[in-house]
Every structure is written in C-alpha cells, then in structure tokens.
Design an enzyme around this catalytic site. Structure first.
Site, PDB file in Angstrom:
ATOM      1  N   LYS A  50     -19.798   8.995  -8.055  1.00 33.16           N
ATOM      2  CA  LYS A  50     -18.523   9.738  -8.215  1.00 33.16           C
ATOM      3  C   LYS A  50     -18.150  10.237  -9.636  1.00 33.16           C
ATOM      4  O   LYS A  50     -17.977  11.334  -9.683  1.00 33.16           O
ATOM      5  CB  LYS A  50     -17.232   8.562  -7.887  1.00 33.16           C
ATOM      6  CG  LYS A  50     -17.343   8.118  -6.520  1.00 33.16           C
ATOM      7  CD  LYS A  50     -16.496   6.967  -6.074  1.00 33.16           C
ATOM      8  CE  LYS A  50     -16.760   6.563  -4.886  1.00 33.16           C
ATOM      9  NZ  LYS A  50     -15.784   5.029  -4.407  1.00 33.16           N
ATOM     10  N   GLN A  94     -12.197   0.893  -7.811  1.00 36.44           N
ATOM     11  CA  GLN A  94     -13.383   0.908  -6.834  1.00 36.44           C
ATOM     12  C   GLN A  94     -13.362  -0.862  -6.159  1.00 36.44           C
ATOM     13  O   GLN A  94     -12.829  -1.673  -6.735  1.00 36.44           O
ATOM     14  CB  GLN A  94     -14.832   0.864  -7.467  1.00 36.44           C
ATOM     15  CG  GLN A  94     -15.790   0.475  -6.641  1.00 36.44           C
ATOM     16  CD  GLN A  94     -16.142   1.757  -5.629  1.00 36.44           C
ATOM     17  OE1 GLN A  94     -15.710   2.708  -5.942  1.00 36.44           O
ATOM     18  NE2 GLN A  94     -16.842   1.349  -4.511  1.00 36.44           N
ATOM     19  N   ASP A 117      -7.517   7.734  -3.214  1.00 34.18           N
ATOM     20  CA  ASP A 117      -8.316   7.006  -2.243  1.00 34.18           C
ATOM     21  C   ASP A 117      -7.623   7.207  -0.833  1.00 34.18           C
ATOM     22  O   ASP A 117      -8.061   6.941   0.215  1.00 34.18           O
ATOM     23  CB  ASP A 117      -8.704   5.619  -2.552  1.00 34.18           C
ATOM     24  CG  ASP A 117      -9.735   5.193  -3.151  1.00 34.18           C
ATOM     25  OD1 ASP A 117     -10.754   5.822  -2.387  1.00 34.18           O
ATOM     26  OD2 ASP A 117     -10.046   4.430  -3.944  1.00 34.18           O
TER      27      ASP A 117
HETATM   28  N1  GUN Z   1     -15.389   0.490  -1.511  1.00 36.19           N
HETATM   29  C1  GUN Z   1     -16.096   0.785  -0.571  1.00 36.19           C
HETATM   30  N2  GUN Z   1     -15.633   2.264  -0.103  1.00 36.19           N
HETATM   31  C2  GUN Z   1     -14.580   2.526  -1.027  1.00 36.19           C
HETATM   32  C3  GUN Z   1     -13.864   3.575  -1.092  1.00 36.19           C
HETATM   33  O1  GUN Z   1     -13.829   4.658  -0.422  1.00 36.19           O
HETATM   34  N3  GUN Z   1     -12.954   3.467  -2.280  1.00 36.19           N
HETATM   35  C4  GUN Z   1     -12.672   2.557  -3.142  1.00 36.19           C
HETATM   36  N4  GUN Z   1     -11.809   2.641  -4.139  1.00 36.19           N
HETATM   37  N5  GUN Z   1     -13.642   1.539  -3.073  1.00 36.19           N
HETATM   38  C5  GUN Z   1     -14.624   1.435  -1.914  1.00 36.19           C
END
Ligand code: GUN
Length: 279
Positions: A50, A94, A117
């Site tokens: 990311k 995350q 998100d």
């Molecule tokens: N953990 C697994 N998928 C995601 C996501 O799309 N966003 C976040 N913040 N954590 C995750």
C-alpha cells in the site's frame, strides 16, 4: 465452458494510472498514513504494498509501525494526531490489531472524511443509504472487476459467501446498488451448494482453502474469489476450487492476481477522493 480470466493486476494498473491527472490537478499531493501494529507477516506485506503504491503515485506517504504491546490509549493518541494533521487525507489502520486493543474504538476514532478504508459506522450507514461515501476497498474493487466483464449486472442473482464487516456486508450493499438480487451466505447457511448453484455471480470471502467447489458453480456464472489462503504445501490459493470452477464459469478471478491488486487500487482512489473533498 472455459472461463475468461479477470486480470486484476492489469485493471489495477489502469485504475491507478487514471488517478494521475486527478492528483496533478490538486494544489497539494494527497497524503496517506498507514498504521501497522505488531508483527503479523501477512499484514507487513500488505502495508508495504500500500505504501509503495502511494509513493509511486507521488502521494505524501507515512507508514507508522508500532510494537505489538502498543496500548489502545497510545493508538488513540496517534489517530488523534493524524486526524489533526492537514497533510494527511487518508488514515488506514491495518487489521487485525493485537489482542487487548478494542478495534472498534480505534476505527471509530478515525475522522469519517479521512476513513479511506470505509469502515467508520458513518460511512457504512451512508453506503447503505446510497449516499456518497468512502467505500471499503475490497468490495469496491470487486465491483470494478464485475464491470470489466461487460455483463449487465441488473437483476442478476448474486451470492456473497462470508459476512465480515470488511468484505461480505459492504459487498451486499454494493451489489444491491448495482440492482442485483443478493443473498448473503455464511457459516450457518444450509445447503450452500444449492444456494451457490442458483447464482449468476458468486463472491467468495470466507478464508477457507477451496471450500467453494467447482461443481457447485452454475454454468456461465461469474466467480470472484476474495480468499487469500496458504495451502499445506505453501502455495497461495483462494476460497474457490479454481480449476474445476473455471470449467463452468464464464469469468473467474485468479488468486493471486485477481481481487488483491484491486484492493490497493481502490485504496489509492479513496485517498485521492478524500483529498479532493478536503481541498
Ligand atoms: N486487513 C485485511 N484487509 C484489510 C483492509 O482492507 N483494510 C485494513 N485496514 N486492514 C485489513
């Protein structure tokens, strides 16, 4: 029938490249903060990807890595600081967070307008009311993949397997917005094979190795596999029995290279959108 493959990597590249002129039109570069707590190896890979993509697009990019013993209070203080930081348009914490930290309290603290998100209850509510909002990245990416097939989605029978807040539930809202008739299946669903067998569109998001059998797929259906699992032999695989499903489906996403790259592309799109709104 042998399915067409939905190339998420190629679509993600196109989607992110299309953001460049929008980024160029802004007075200042969009800013994304990614917070990683603890040392979950899969999360570390996701976060690195990311941050890397944000940097490639010329965004202001801040990755904050904290030890697993970080307290909830410390995390809340960090989120408050990022909320107040004018250079930051998007905040991503995350998941999963370490035990002992109340994930909902942390996620609810992120300002809705910086919630790239799309997990904040305000954004969840707006999504269900079909109001403009930041939408969770993985289900948003699935919709882009479905659009890419060129198939008219209106009136189609869609089944989503898995009811997580991150994927399953927002996926239902987005498919409803495309005028699909949506069934949400989960671990207590009876006769899952028959439920899947009726669907024109199958979205599998359970996190169980190849639990959706190829023989269940209706001939000509579109199969989207959100799963990212590691088999006993170490190979990555999805929630769908790929080879057998590809024999019956009209379109199918591979794992890896299907939904995963689109999640990151939609995060970039959300960050640009948040920045445009804030500027
Ligand atoms: N953990 C697994 N998928 C995601 C996501 O799309 N966003 C976040 N913040 N954590 C995750």
């Amino acid at each position: 029938m042998s399915a067409h493959i939905l190339d998420g990597k190629a679509l993600a590249r196109e989607t992110t490249e299309a953001l460049r002129p929008r980024i160029g039109a802004l007075r200042r570069a969009p800013g994304l903060a990614v917070v990683l707590v603890g040392d979950d190896p899969a999360s570390a890979v996701y976060v690195r990807n990311k941050s890397q993509r944000a940097a490639e697009l010329g965004m202001v990019q801040r990755q904050i890595t904290l030890p697993a013993h970080t307290s909830e209070a410390e995390l809340l203080t960090l989120v408050d600081a990022l909320n107040a930081d004018d250079a930051i348009d998007g905040i991503l914490v995350q998941l999963p967070l370490p035990k002992g930290v109340d994930k909902d309290r942390v996620l609810d603290r992120v300002l809705p307008e910086k919630d790239v998100d799309g997990f904040h209850p305000i954004n969840t509510g707006k999504l269900w009311q079909r109001r403009a909002a930041l939408v969770p990245c993985t289900p948003a990416g699935v919709i882009e993949l479905l659009r890419r097939t060129g198939v008219d989605l209106r009136g189609k029978d869609a089944v989503v397997i898995g009811r997580s807040n991150i994927v399953g539930k927002p996926m239902v809202a987005l498919l409803e917005r495309e005028d699909c008739t949506v069934t949400l299946a989960h671990s207590r669903t009876r006769n899952l094979d028959q439920v899947v067998g009726r669907a024109d569109i199958v979205v599998a998001a359970v996190g169980v190795v190849e639990m959706v059998k190829g023989a269940w797929i209706k001939p000509g259906a579109i199969v989207i596999d959100v799963g990212m699992n590691r088999r006993a032999d170490g190979k990555l695989c999805g929630d769908v029995e790929y080879a057998a499903a590809a024999e019956r489906a009209s379109w199918i996403t591979p794992v890896p290279g299907g939904v995963g790259p689109m999640t990151i592309a939609m995060l970039m799109a959300n960050t640009v959108f948040a920045s445009e709104q804030r500027q």
